[in-house]
Motif scaffolding. Structure first.
Motif, short mmCIF file in Angstrom:
data_model
loop_
_atom_site.label_atom_id
_atom_site.label_comp_id
_atom_site.label_asym_id
_atom_site.label_seq_id
_atom_site.Cartn_x
_atom_site.Cartn_y
_atom_site.Cartn_z
N TYR A 288 87.09 -53.44 10.05
CA TYR A 288 88.09 -52.59 10.42
C TYR A 288 89.09 -51.95 9.52
N ASP A 289 89.26 -50.80 9.32
CA ASP A 289 90.36 -50.17 8.31
C ASP A 289 91.50 -50.04 9.28
N ALA A 290 92.45 -50.88 9.00
CA ALA A 290 93.80 -50.65 9.79
C ALA A 290 94.53 -49.60 9.16
N ASN A 291 94.25 -48.99 7.88
CA ASN A 291 95.06 -47.93 7.48
C ASN A 291 94.68 -46.74 8.08
N THR A 292 93.28 -46.61 8.53
CA THR A 292 92.85 -45.34 9.18
C THR A 292 92.51 -45.54 10.37
N GLY A 293 92.48 -46.82 11.11
CA GLY A 293 92.18 -46.99 12.46
C GLY A 293 90.55 -46.67 12.69
N GLU A 294 89.78 -47.05 11.46
CA GLU A 294 88.23 -46.65 11.72
C GLU A 294 87.63 -48.03 11.51
N TYR A 295 86.78 -48.03 12.38
CA TYR A 295 85.68 -49.19 12.29
C TYR A 295 84.51 -48.97 11.26
N VAL A 296 84.20 -49.89 10.55
CA VAL A 296 83.29 -49.93 9.37
C VAL A 296 81.98 -50.37 9.94
N PHE A 297 80.83 -49.26 9.85
CA PHE A 297 79.62 -49.63 10.17
C PHE A 297 78.78 -49.74 8.73
N CYS A 298 77.81 -50.60 8.66
CA CYS A 298 77.04 -50.85 7.73
C CYS A 298 75.63 -51.05 7.97
N ASP A 299 74.54 -50.73 7.21
CA ASP A 299 73.35 -51.00 7.50
C ASP A 299 72.90 -52.59 7.59
N CYS A 300 72.59 -53.12 8.47
CA CYS A 300 72.38 -54.58 8.59
C CYS A 300 70.91 -55.09 8.80
N ALA A 301 69.82 -54.03 8.44
CA ALA A 301 68.61 -54.55 8.65
C ALA A 301 68.31 -55.46 7.30
N ALA A 302 67.32 -56.59 7.90
CA ALA A 302 67.27 -57.71 7.02
C ALA A 302 66.76 -57.25 5.54
N GLU A 303 65.79 -56.04 5.49
CA GLU A 303 65.26 -55.63 4.25
C GLU A 303 65.91 -54.16 4.23
#
Length: 186
Positions: free
Chosen positions: A66-81
């Motif tokens: 979570y980016d407290a400065n912008t109020g945005e949630y951070v999504f990332c690719d979490c696939a094993a490969e």
């Protein structure tokens, strides 16, 4: 130009997938509530489309911060490969144009831009590896510093021997086991 919005059915299906993944992997986003994430998702159709693209190409996006400065949630690719639908790409458009034969279908930088996401930096890649073990059989291009790219190179990362490694290659190279991971703030 491609329309970057989901139908109601696509939207509901994606939100269901994201919620299930969020609930199964609470260690990735301690202290974050799904209702808050959902409110941000519902307020941004274009970014929901980008998350859909991440999902369709095999990235399995999940909240990692979570980016407290912008109020945005951070999504990332979490696939094993490294995401299957984003492999066999050279690094960027310049590298793609430099290939005389056997050109890949796209470049990692262009694909990320088309999807509306950012490629991970080396630092973000290392942070992701603190949440699990990723790229044990594959590797992922990461944002390459300008001084390296200017000299014709690009960098990629993977995890072997319980260690995150950073390597270099010519930016025009591409391999079936190398893709890229993305990040998106919503």
């Amino acid at each position: 130009m491609m329309k970057k919005e989901l139908s109601t059915e696509q939207r509901e299906e994606l939100l269901g997938i994201l919620k299930t993944r969020f609930e199964k992997n609470k260690h990735r986003h301690k202290g974050i509530e799904w209702a808050d994430v959902l409110a941000n998702l519902n307020a941004n159709a274009v970014k929901l489309w980008s998350l859909s693209e991440m999902e369709i190409t095999g990235g399995e996006p999940d909240v990692v911060g979570y980016d407290a400065n912008t109020g945005e949630y951070v999504f990332c690719d979490c696939a094993a490969e490294s995401p299957k639908g984003r492999r066999s790409y050279c690094y960027d458009h310049e590298a793609l144009e430099a290939r005389k034969e056997h050109k890949p279908a796209n470049s990692a930088v262009a694909a990320a831009e088309d999807m509306g996401i950012e490629m991970l930096t080396e630092e973000q890649y290392r942070d992701l590896q603190k949440l699990g073990k990723f790229d044990l059989k594959t590797s992922s291009w990461v944002k390459t510093p300008a001084n390296i790219r200017k000299l014709g190179g690009a960098i990629f990362c993977d995890r072997r021997y319980d260690t995150v490694f950073v390597y270099h290659n010519g930016a025009e190279s591409y391999y079936a086991a190398r893709g890229f991971r993305g990040v998106l703030k919503v």
